[in-house]
Write a protein that holds these residues in place. Structure first.
Motif, PDB file in Angstrom:
ATOM      1  N   PRO A 125      -1.009   0.966  -7.353  1.00 51.93           N
ATOM      2  CA  PRO A 125      -0.198   2.173  -7.191  1.00 51.93           C
ATOM      3  C   PRO A 125       0.029   2.913  -8.507  1.00 51.93           C
ATOM      4  O   PRO A 125       0.146   2.301  -9.563  1.00 51.93           O
ATOM      5  N   ASP A 165       0.823  -1.205   0.000  1.00 51.91           N
ATOM      6  CA  ASP A 165       0.000   0.000   0.000  1.00 51.91           C
ATOM      7  C   ASP A 165       0.854   1.250   0.000  1.00 51.91           C
ATOM      8  O   ASP A 165       0.479   2.273  -0.521  1.00 51.91           O
ATOM      9  N   ASP A 191       3.268   1.813  -1.680  1.00 47.40           N
ATOM     10  CA  ASP A 191       3.770   2.129  -3.009  1.00 47.40           C
ATOM     11  C   ASP A 191       3.009   3.295  -3.644  1.00 47.40           C
ATOM     12  O   ASP A 191       3.341   3.741  -4.715  1.00 47.40           O
ATOM     13  N   GLY A 192       1.965   3.744  -3.046  1.00 49.87           N
ATOM     14  CA  GLY A 192       1.254   4.856  -3.665  1.00 49.87           C
ATOM     15  C   GLY A 192      -0.238   4.719  -3.547  1.00 49.87           C
ATOM     16  O   GLY A 192      -0.988   5.184  -4.385  1.00 49.87           O
ATOM     17  N   GLY A 193      -0.703   4.059  -2.517  1.00 51.47           N
ATOM     18  CA  GLY A 193      -2.134   3.848  -2.327  1.00 51.47           C
ATOM     19  C   GLY A 193      -2.859   5.165  -2.171  1.00 51.47           C
ATOM     20  O   GLY A 193      -2.266   6.196  -1.932  1.00 51.47           O
TER      21      GLY A 193
END
Ligand SMILES: C[S@@+](CC[C@H](N)C(=O)[O-])C[C@H]1O[C@@H](n2cnc3c(N)ncnc32)[C@H](O)[C@@H]1O
Length: 300
Positions: free
Chosen positions: A107, A3, A5-7
């Motif tokens: 992401p 998450d 990573d760019g949620g």
């Protein structure tokens, strides 16, 4: 593929069983979620539901494309039998918003990241993801030629450059495509779905199965069998609670660095299924295994 990573803020971001998340809208840093600007939006055509407020947070600058898709669903989606006529008033809440919310799990930041959507039917959720996220390369895998014909027409009309359509069953694609993400909605129970789709995943990839309120129960029932298939992490995530009238429930199963392919074998489809596919097949065409890319992209 975590998450962090760019949620998105709309996403529960947990694999704890049945957690929920509330969200009040998109991040200003996310180009997809930026509020659309411009003149006042026109009234929807008769029979097309009005655009809900939440749609702007989910689709951002791509909102008008999503609206066009809803208009198409209300028209040929229904007249071609891809969606039931009673669904017209809830095309946004139950279908397009519900599917669009899934993009918050994936992401942002890796252009060309692949998603394989299994059993796309009327493009749910695959086409909706391609609309919401032009940075993704979305493969729609659907065995019924009548449906993939419709999907090709819609993809061309919306001028989507990031869609590849395969007239095929998921299990016939195992050695042909792979992706970090596989999505599916209303295709099968999680265990059958895992049998069909885990061989399509890249190492550490995830199957995102859109489910109803029984998702937690389904996972508890099949967790051990999923583990035997090579699943290393599984959980239920709720996306868009507090934003959309029907938050999206995703059963996410993630594989490890590899799966044992000997545990997966292609099952012959039922004779009823085969007959239906034959009836659906255009004269002279093959029922499975063909793929097309509209707007000048690959056709196989
Ligand atoms: C109930 S529809 C759901 C369609 C769409 N996902 C939705 O949510 O509206 C199930 C779809 O899965 C497709 N399907 C069934 N078995 C499949 C398989 N093994 N591989 C790919 N698609 C499959 C069917 O042709 C059908 O279009």
């Amino acid at each position: 593929m975590t998450d962090s990573d760019g949620g998105s803020p709309l996403h529960g971001g947990t694999t704890e069983p049945l957690s929920s998340a509330t969200g009040s809208g998109g991040s200003a840093d996310d180009p997809v979620l930026a509020e659309p600007t411009g003149p006042e939006r026109p009234e929807p055509a008769p029979g097309v539901p009005a655009t809900p407020t939440a749609a702007a947070a989910v689709f951002g600058t791509r909102l008008s494309l999503a609206e066009e898709f809803v208009t198409i669903l209300a028209d040929t989606g229904i007249s071609h039998g891809l969606i039931g006529p009673r669904e017209a008033p809830r095309l946004w809440d139950r279908h397009v918003l519900n599917c669009g919310l899934v993009h918050h799990v994936i992401p942002v930041g890796t252009p060309g990241q692949r998603v394989i959507d299994i059993g796309s039917g009327a493009g749910l959720p695959g086409l909706v993801l391609a609309i919401a996220r032009p940075d993704l390369e979305v493969h729609l895998v659907e065995p019924l030629a009548r449906r993939t014909g419709w999907l090709s027409g819609v993809t061309a009309r919306l001028e989507l450059e990031n869609v590849v359509i395969h007239t095929a069953r998921a299990e016939s694609m195992w050695d042909r495509i792979s992706a970090p993400w596989v999505t599916a909605r209303a295709v099968s129970g999680i265990l059958q779905l895992a049998h069909w789709t885990l061989p399509l995943l890249e190492p550490r990839g995830s199957l995102l199965a859109l489910k109803g309120s029984r998702a937690g129960e389904e996972l508890r029932e099949h967790r051990a069998a999923l583990t035997r298939l090579g699943v290393v992490d599984a959980g239920v995530e709720v996306i868009g609670a507090g934003l959309a009238p029907e938050p999206t429930i995703v059963l996410r199963v993630t594989i490890g660095d590899s799966i044992d392919r000997r545990r997966f074998r292609i099952q012959t489809p039922s004779s009823a299924g085969s007959a239906r596919r034959r009836a659906d097949r255009p004269k002279g065409g093959r029922g499975t295994g063909s793929a097309s890319r509209t707007r000048g992209r690959r056709t196989t």
